[in-house]
Scaffold this active site. Sequence first.
Site, PDB file in Angstrom:
ATOM      1  N   CYS A 214       0.841  -1.206   0.000  1.00 27.28           N
ATOM      2  CA  CYS A 214       0.000   0.000   0.000  1.00 27.28           C
ATOM      3  C   CYS A 214       0.872   1.250   0.000  1.00 27.28           C
ATOM      4  O   CYS A 214       1.530   1.553   1.005  1.00 27.28           O
ATOM      5  CB  CYS A 214      -0.922  -0.004   1.217  1.00 27.28           C
TER       6      CYS A 214
ATOM      7  N   CYS B 291      -0.189   4.080   2.651  1.00 24.18           N
ATOM      8  CA  CYS B 291       0.210   3.894   4.049  1.00 24.18           C
ATOM      9  C   CYS B 291       1.721   3.917   4.220  1.00 24.18           C
ATOM     10  O   CYS B 291       2.235   4.509   5.168  1.00 24.18           O
ATOM     11  CB  CYS B 291      -0.334   2.560   4.567  1.00 24.18           C
ATOM     12  N   ASP B 292       2.432   3.237   3.333  1.00 21.79           N
ATOM     13  CA  ASP B 292       3.860   2.998   3.546  1.00 21.79           C
ATOM     14  C   ASP B 292       4.779   3.855   2.682  1.00 21.79           C
ATOM     15  O   ASP B 292       5.986   3.907   2.924  1.00 21.79           O
ATOM     16  CB  ASP B 292       4.166   1.515   3.295  1.00 21.79           C
TER      17      ASP B 292
END
Length: 518
Positions: free
Chosen positions: A343, A346-347
């Site tokens: 992702c 998110c990351d």
Amino acid sequence: MLDNDIIQQLRSIFADLGARITLRMSAADPQADEARQMKEFLGDFASSSPDIDFEETTAQVEAPQFEILKDGEPTGVKFVGIPNGHEFTTLLLAVLNACGKGKNMPDDALSARIQALRGPIDLRTFVSLTCTNCPDVAQALNVIAILNPEVSNSVIDGAVVQPVVDKLNIQSVPTVYAGDAMLGVGRQSLADLIDKLEERYGKNETDAAPVEHEFDVVVLGGGPAGAAAAIYAARKGAKVAVVAKAIGGQVKETMGIENLISVPETTGPKLASDLRIHLEQYPIAIFDNRSVDAVEVSDKRKTLRAGNESFSAPALIVATGASWRKLNVPGEEDHIGKGVAFCTHCDGPFYAGKKVAVIGGGNSGIEAAIDLAGICPDVQVFEFMDTLKADEVLQEKAESMPNMHIHTSMQVMEVEGGPGNVTGLKVKDRLSGQVKTVSVDGVFVQIGLSPNSALFKDILEMTRAGEIKVDERCRTSVKGIYAAGDVTSVPYKQIIIAMGEGAKAALTAFDDSIRGEI
């Protein structure tokens, strides 16, 4: 720190808490900027209700933090850093949950499982305030802590404890630690987390009797296909249940949705919320946060078993969707959360200023690469096929970005790196046969989806890829079992197609029922 509009909204939300809530703050230096900011934040928050108090103490802690007490007793919930951004809702819900309120409170069956967990269990949930998946995990673990006095959970903004993040080499969020061991990385439902905690810590035996639920139609899965199937079945007068890990399913990980006809633009989390709202307009029994262990099939009944519960009906609609497909090459599994991610929303921030690789040249892969190109100086895209599969508009955008480099006809052979980091990607040119290692700091895998069909591998006929085979009316190889959406052999894995297939499956089940076929 909180504006008046937000405080007024909180006053309405906290109008009837029914308990005394105390926010007890700790800081090593109360005069430090971070401590003063937290004090202002908590003071504003507490001013929203006469039932919320604020206390301040001095302690040798790594960053300013606060715990939530109910009627003077610890709830097990703590926040390290100011829960702004997406985590503001996590704080709001923690206060409500401590008072036994909030729509995210689990039902009796799940509450019993949580209360049966063996402790003590000390959890740390590392989050980013910009992460859209983090709140679901943090909120679920807070609920577990509140319901089981043997469990505690600290929601930690990784940005305020950078030495701890560096020591643990956290490169993805949410990352959950149970004691000194990692419990999980990435999006996880309450059901996933309970399963993992039961496996690691065990559970106390209870004398609760098995709970059997009977329906006309049971829908397994709560994504677009499952929601459409349940709504259409309910509109036909059937007694319907939805059994799912989470309402919304995989769609919750999609940020931008611009091709759902009549809805020019939305997001996955918003669509998931809208699906639940629509389901709740009908007398549909929603059993979310369930992990189904087994399926039993007889001539007249199809039964799902999830722990102590069973769900039976003459008609079962399978809408379990699909999950991110993995590369299944050496080094990948070892580096998930330590250089291998799925992702970008998110990351991606963990890789700002670093060189990264994106595997996959479809829409999701090129969209991920475009996102990363805004924060990374070098983005390498590797596609197995000879040409990209992404939409033309995305390809044109990618070609316009000077720091993005696209390689087609490339096969990933191995993810290379040490115990806690990725250093390179071994790839093979499928045309020349040349093998080389490309130096990268992170790898984002975007190679499509794998159907969630394992429960039915010995029951239903499937394709080689594991998709459930269906006819033009969503019937499977077993009478009375229907399937819809990404788990099936229907081409084009799109939200709008999944919704249509879910509706079709429900209508077929109704038609078969009135004809006496099931």
